[in-house]
Design a protein around this motif. Sequence first.
Motif, PDB file in Angstrom:
ATOM      1  N   SER A 172      -8.009 -21.918  21.769  1.00 34.80           N
ATOM      2  CA  SER A 172      -7.420 -22.064  20.644  1.00 34.80           C
ATOM      3  C   SER A 172      -5.864 -22.079  21.242  1.00 34.80           C
ATOM      4  CB  SER A 172      -7.624 -20.812  19.621  1.00 34.80           C
ATOM      5  OG  SER A 172      -7.389 -19.838  20.212  1.00 34.80           O
ATOM      6  N   ASP A 173      -5.109 -22.645  19.929  1.00 34.90           N
ATOM      7  CA  ASP A 173      -3.615 -22.856  20.329  1.00 34.90           C
ATOM      8  C   ASP A 173      -2.934 -21.244  20.284  1.00 34.90           C
ATOM      9  OD1 ASP A 173      -0.663 -22.822  18.977  1.00 34.90           O
ATOM     10  OD2 ASP A 173      -1.195 -24.827  20.162  1.00 34.90           O
ATOM     11  N   VAL A 174      -2.149 -20.877  21.022  1.00 38.56           N
ATOM     12  CA  VAL A 174      -1.719 -19.483  21.139  1.00 38.56           C
ATOM     13  C   VAL A 174      -0.776 -19.427  19.917  1.00 38.56           C
ATOM     14  CG1 VAL A 174       0.285 -18.077  22.395  1.00 38.56           C
ATOM     15  CG2 VAL A 174      -1.786 -19.491  23.818  1.00 38.56           C
ATOM     16  N   GLY A 175      -0.046 -20.273  19.561  1.00 38.24           N
ATOM     17  CA  GLY A 175       1.033 -19.831  18.510  1.00 38.24           C
ATOM     18  C   GLY A 175       0.405 -20.233  17.210  1.00 38.24           C
ATOM     19  N   THR A 176      -0.549 -21.114  16.826  1.00 38.16           N
ATOM     20  CA  THR A 176      -1.084 -21.307  15.493  1.00 38.16           C
ATOM     21  C   THR A 176      -2.667 -20.519  15.304  1.00 38.16           C
ATOM     22  OG1 THR A 176      -1.970 -23.224  15.952  1.00 38.16           O
ATOM     23  CG2 THR A 176       0.269 -23.430  15.495  1.00 38.16           C
ATOM     24  N   GLY A 177      -3.245 -20.361  16.651  1.00 38.09           N
ATOM     25  CA  GLY A 177      -4.554 -19.813  16.488  1.00 38.09           C
ATOM     26  C   GLY A 177      -5.435 -21.157  16.110  1.00 38.09           C
ATOM     27  N   GLU A 178      -4.949 -22.259  16.171  1.00 41.09           N
ATOM     28  CA  GLU A 178      -5.978 -23.217  15.703  1.00 41.09           C
ATOM     29  C   GLU A 178      -6.949 -23.632  16.691  1.00 41.09           C
ATOM     30  OE1 GLU A 178      -5.628 -28.420  14.806  1.00 41.09           O
ATOM     31  OE2 GLU A 178      -3.789 -27.087  15.002  1.00 41.09           O
ATOM     32  N   GLU A 179      -8.181 -23.704  16.475  1.00 40.35           N
ATOM     33  CA  GLU A 179      -9.269 -23.793  17.437  1.00 40.35           C
ATOM     34  C   GLU A 179      -9.545 -25.478  17.954  1.00 40.35           C
ATOM     35  OE1 GLU A 179     -12.910 -22.116  15.997  1.00 40.35           O
ATOM     36  OE2 GLU A 179     -12.163 -20.440  15.667  1.00 40.35           O
TER      37      GLU A 179
END
Length: 216
Positions: A172-179
């Motif tokens: 996942s993206d560190v900043g947004t948490g998007e998987e």
Amino acid sequence: MSRLTRAGVVAVAAVTALLLTGCGDADGGAAQVPGVGEGGSSDTPEPEPEPDDDAANDGVDRPRIELPEGISAVYEGWESEDPTEQRVLSDARAAQNAVDLAIVEHEPQADYVGFYHAAEALVDTEEWIAGFVRNDLTITGTIRYVDPEVTPSGDDQALVAYCADESGAVASDVGTGEEQPDSASPYVAYRNTLQRDDRGVWVTVLVHTERGQCTR
């Protein structure tokens, strides 16, 4: 969860992968490698405690590796009654944990990575972890490492084969948490070559993986 071979991480702009897949020599052979010893939900199973074995009590000052909240590793069957085999398994397990922790901490050249890796495996591992850093990705969830098998090659070398089940983890993206989306198999077969260095540590020197080869 998105997955890609380690070579692919170096070649493309975006990392859409989880762990150390598709790297190392083609046949997983245990050739002598230079450079070793020179110079590391409620349904989710709880991680096993570190085994109380001779590897932790052999006088070597090993780094303590603890995965943070949000990422866990479950090891099934990583115990042996043979003392030497247990040392190999313990150091192979620590090497895998070192990689997972370095991905989360975004530390490709962490001391604990270099402690358990050398030669080709160290170069490949550092570059793989750096791909996550460049693309601001991390991993979360639970990864299961199962069915380990140790095949000795002389007194100071061994092949360790095991399966990883990544179905409970995501990149996942560190900043947004998007998987990161993914459709690849979550099962990975590992065949790693370990070599005992002059410290007495079984260091991973070659990593070879095949995705989709484990059906656990």
